[in-house]
Design an enzyme around this catalytic site. Sequence first.
Site, PDB file in Angstrom:
ATOM      1  N   ASP A  30       0.840  -1.188   0.000  1.00  0.00           N
ATOM      2  CA  ASP A  30       0.000   0.000   0.000  1.00  0.00           C
ATOM      3  C   ASP A  30       0.878   1.242   0.000  1.00  0.00           C
ATOM      4  O   ASP A  30       2.093   1.155  -0.198  1.00  0.00           O
ATOM      5  CB  ASP A  30      -0.959  -0.018   1.198  1.00  0.00           C
ATOM      6  CG  ASP A  30      -0.211  -0.074   2.528  1.00  0.00           C
ATOM      7  OD1 ASP A  30       1.038  -0.069   2.502  1.00  0.00           O
ATOM      8  OD2 ASP A  30      -0.865  -0.133   3.576  1.00  0.00           O
ATOM      9  N   SER A 652     -12.652  10.242 -40.675  1.00  0.00           N
ATOM     10  CA  SER A 652     -11.329   9.632 -40.691  1.00  0.00           C
ATOM     11  C   SER A 652     -11.371   8.189 -41.149  1.00  0.00           C
ATOM     12  O   SER A 652     -10.427   7.692 -41.762  1.00  0.00           O
ATOM     13  CB  SER A 652     -10.702   9.702 -39.290  1.00  0.00           C
ATOM     14  OG  SER A 652     -10.357  11.021 -38.960  1.00  0.00           O
ATOM     15  N   LYS A 692      -1.699  11.766 -35.722  1.00  0.00           N
ATOM     16  CA  LYS A 692      -2.073  10.443 -36.216  1.00  0.00           C
ATOM     17  C   LYS A 692      -0.844   9.633 -36.601  1.00  0.00           C
ATOM     18  O   LYS A 692      -0.805   8.411 -36.427  1.00  0.00           O
ATOM     19  CB  LYS A 692      -3.014  10.590 -37.413  1.00  0.00           C
ATOM     20  CG  LYS A 692      -4.350  11.214 -37.047  1.00  0.00           C
ATOM     21  CD  LYS A 692      -5.297  11.240 -38.236  1.00  0.00           C
ATOM     22  CE  LYS A 692      -6.654  11.775 -37.818  1.00  0.00           C
ATOM     23  NZ  LYS A 692      -7.626  11.773 -38.929  1.00  0.00           N
TER      24      LYS A 692
END
Length: 1012
Positions: A30, A652, A692
């Site tokens: 933790d 696209s 892209k």
Amino acid sequence: MTNLQDQTQQIVPFIRSLLMPTTGPASIPDDTLEKHTLRSETSTYNLTVGDTGSGLIVFFPGFPGSIVGAHYTLQSNGNYKFDQMLLTAQNLPASYNYCRLVSRSLTVRSSTLPGGVYALNGTINAVTFQGSLSELTDVSYNGLMSATANINDKIGNVLVGEGVTVLSLPTSYDLGYVRLGDPIPAIGLDPKMVATCDSSDRPRVYTITAADDYQFSSQYQAGGVTITLFSANIDAITSLSIGGELVFQTSVQGLILGATIYLIGFDGTAVITRAVAADNGLTAGTDNLMPFNIVIPTSEITQPITSIKLEIVTSKSGGQAGDQMSWSASGSLAVTIHGGNYPGALRPVTLVAYERVATGSVVTVAGVSNFELIPNPELAKNLVTEYGRFDPGAMNYTKLILSERDRLGIKTVWPTREYTDFREYFMEVADLNSPLKIAGAFGFKDIIRALRRIAVPVVSTLFPPAAPLAHAIGEGVDYLLGDEAQAASGTARAASGKARAASGRIRQLTLAADKGYEVVANLFQVPQNPVVDGILASPGILRGAHNLDCVLREGATLFPVVITTVEDAMTPKALNSKMFAVIEGVREDLQPPSQRGSFIRTLSGHRVYGYAPDGVLPLETGRVYTVVPIDGVWDDSIMLSKDPIPPIVGSSGNLAIAYMDVFRPKVPIHVAMTGALNAYGEIENVSFRSTKLATAHRLGLKLAGPGAFDVNTGSNWATFIKRFPHNPRDWDRLPYLNLPYLPPNAGRQYDLAMAASEFKETPELESAVRAMEAAANVDPLFQSALSVFMWLEENGIVTDMANFALSDPNAHRMRNFLANAPQAGSKSQRAKYGTAGYGVEARGPTPEGAQREKDTRISKKMETMGIYFATPEWVALNGHRGPSPGQLKYWQNTREIPDPNEDYLDYVHAEKSRLASEGQILRAATSIYGAPGQAEPPQAFIDEVAKVYEVNHGRGPNQEQMKDLLLTAMEMKHRNPRRAPPKPKPKPNVPTQRPPGRLGRWIRAVSDEDLE
């Protein structure tokens, strides 16, 4: 994940230690990062069975300390009698200050027979009660089984020879370190004086209204009249305190009261007795106060406490038989159990009862407790401690497994033989790469596989290229849990959840709140709250997503989409970029839940699922297609993504859909396509080319389409298809080569479809660009932001930076990176860029500039702490340092700016002095003066060391003081006539002549005469 053993095994150490404590301790993964040491402590006891052959063992499986439990024997009168406490082998408070329990298991069985007994008789019942010991109403052998209705928390009639195993499972994961009640340095006149530091975290407080105008009346008796004013259940095995007061009123003269508090154990006997008042005379007509202020240390609690009782003894000075005695009382008190509300401290408890065991037999209790321990200062000198590792994946996986423990057959009490058989199953649970063969035999395989997929890092380790699947938690996990997941308000998360944007400055994206979307694939046109029916599929379909494989072997074409958020129609902000795949057929089961149920129609009337229903696609397709987000592409497979992405808009994917419709490839095409087809068969340009391109390169793909891409296919559809390897079908059917002309008045749908190309110059866009330029000229900060964005766009890392921002919402990692980045003139900078880095002379700042930067850093740090008066100028006047404790105290008390270089010692508490013993001073003086065997330190040197301890308030010398003491010791040694004589210097070793080699027995040595 941690602790990789080999290529096929990947263990989660924490859950392995929880389920199999005998494998050793493991740090709790933790975010409580304290330096600690791991330790396993054993507990072994041989308990003798009483005359009735029955007894009870009480275990505290989650108690963070040396206490393990207690043993009671059943008497012939039906009551239990305390026998002894069960502890760990080592008394932890003697060597350690703080503790956290990691795991614990205990086994109870008997394998010995007393003299004259020839058969091992007796059975065991065991139950884990989700409450405290005092809350049990029936502790008989049979009644014990009614303490819980959970079948995984109780077992009955186990042969005493087989035995039972008690397994400690955590009830909470918000665990801090607990002070163990360790002794602290103290000096007192009483040789038995002891001072300890007990836990004050999470106390359990019992408030008892002892009396509310209670009326007492009785006649005088010799020795007094005793009544029990109250008796209440409490639970305590550690130190406690009692506070409060009672108010007595009387009209009788000469009344005398005595009060005694009893702390009673589980067996009904008084463990601790405290007299609160003795011969306390009451004054008639006034309020007589009886205060309570009692502290009970842990050392006096020799057995578990389960109740408290207050007795009042009433008498009368000079009373005679028949005299009337009366009084009234009101008041309350509070019992505080230190650390009593810590998870596992007092609840749950596990009770193991045995019956009909031969008298004199031995019941063996053996087990192991694993701890995280912080040693005391003395032990810390010789014991290495390490930080725990924060591993959210391991912690998340452990929580998911234990939250389903009832369905996975994980119990708290076991027949020992069954627990031993389950160890292989537990190893499968702890090993993330195990094939779950044993779990499949028990029917647990599907559950564990589903939990593995939800646990974020697990998917990344099973499929290394699938690291982006780690982003599927959050909303994705809630969707996978189906209709069982609820928000804090009680409503389903699917109806109230919102996905988070890249940072706090970007508005949250609405997904399911209003069944709309604001995520678009272009910067030109944003639909005005289009209604999307059925974004969320039914819970049954969602739960079926657990069984989906991450890898899909199917033909597909790929295209990238830039996802943006919008504040309004003209102020878009780029957020992320994602790769999509076009698959033939209706395959909504492969889509994330946020994309299901939404589709758009083509010119031929076929559907394309995954698009927002806004207008039509300007394509004629011969079949139905589905668009799904992906995270990667392998040889002949695509890796599906479960990121909560809404339906897409824009054009696209037109090129990829057209290619899929014509050629129908059998395997994924390893080239991403982008472009919009118009009515003349031409491929139009798109925006965000570098973004892209970076998205395609990140997946190892090239990008094809018009413009300067990896594969420049031109602007004509015929040229495009000639440059791709394909298997043409229906070559004569290419509607894109001879697409019929559509007049401008063909309708609003066609207008919307044609307007959906990703980038077109418009007057509105030009106006927005001019507005941004004007804002940049006025606001330098905005100018810097635009420069950063242009730098990201030019280098093609906009998407990477957006993804990084998602994983670092508070910018902590980015601040650390910038703070530790190599500066101009540094050694690493010169090694990488030479004497001039980044085109400028590689020299460091001037001393004055460096000092100003330091003052600024100190000022900013103080500002984050709420100390606003520490400006850079004030820090410079203060000697280039932050405010001292006295200056802070002065500012906090007066709210006036303290004067620089003024310490304000009156506002600082004087440091508490701590005395050092003569033995400690003598040991330190001997150690500093010389090694063992040399002359003893003279008294003058011992006095010098004592002065250092006095100056340091009982602490040892620092580095400067140690240097002075060493010099003093050297001077005293030279002046001391009794010092040991110097050792003679060793003579240099002279190499001896090498002896001649040994000749053979019959070989004569050759002399010089023989050679002549």
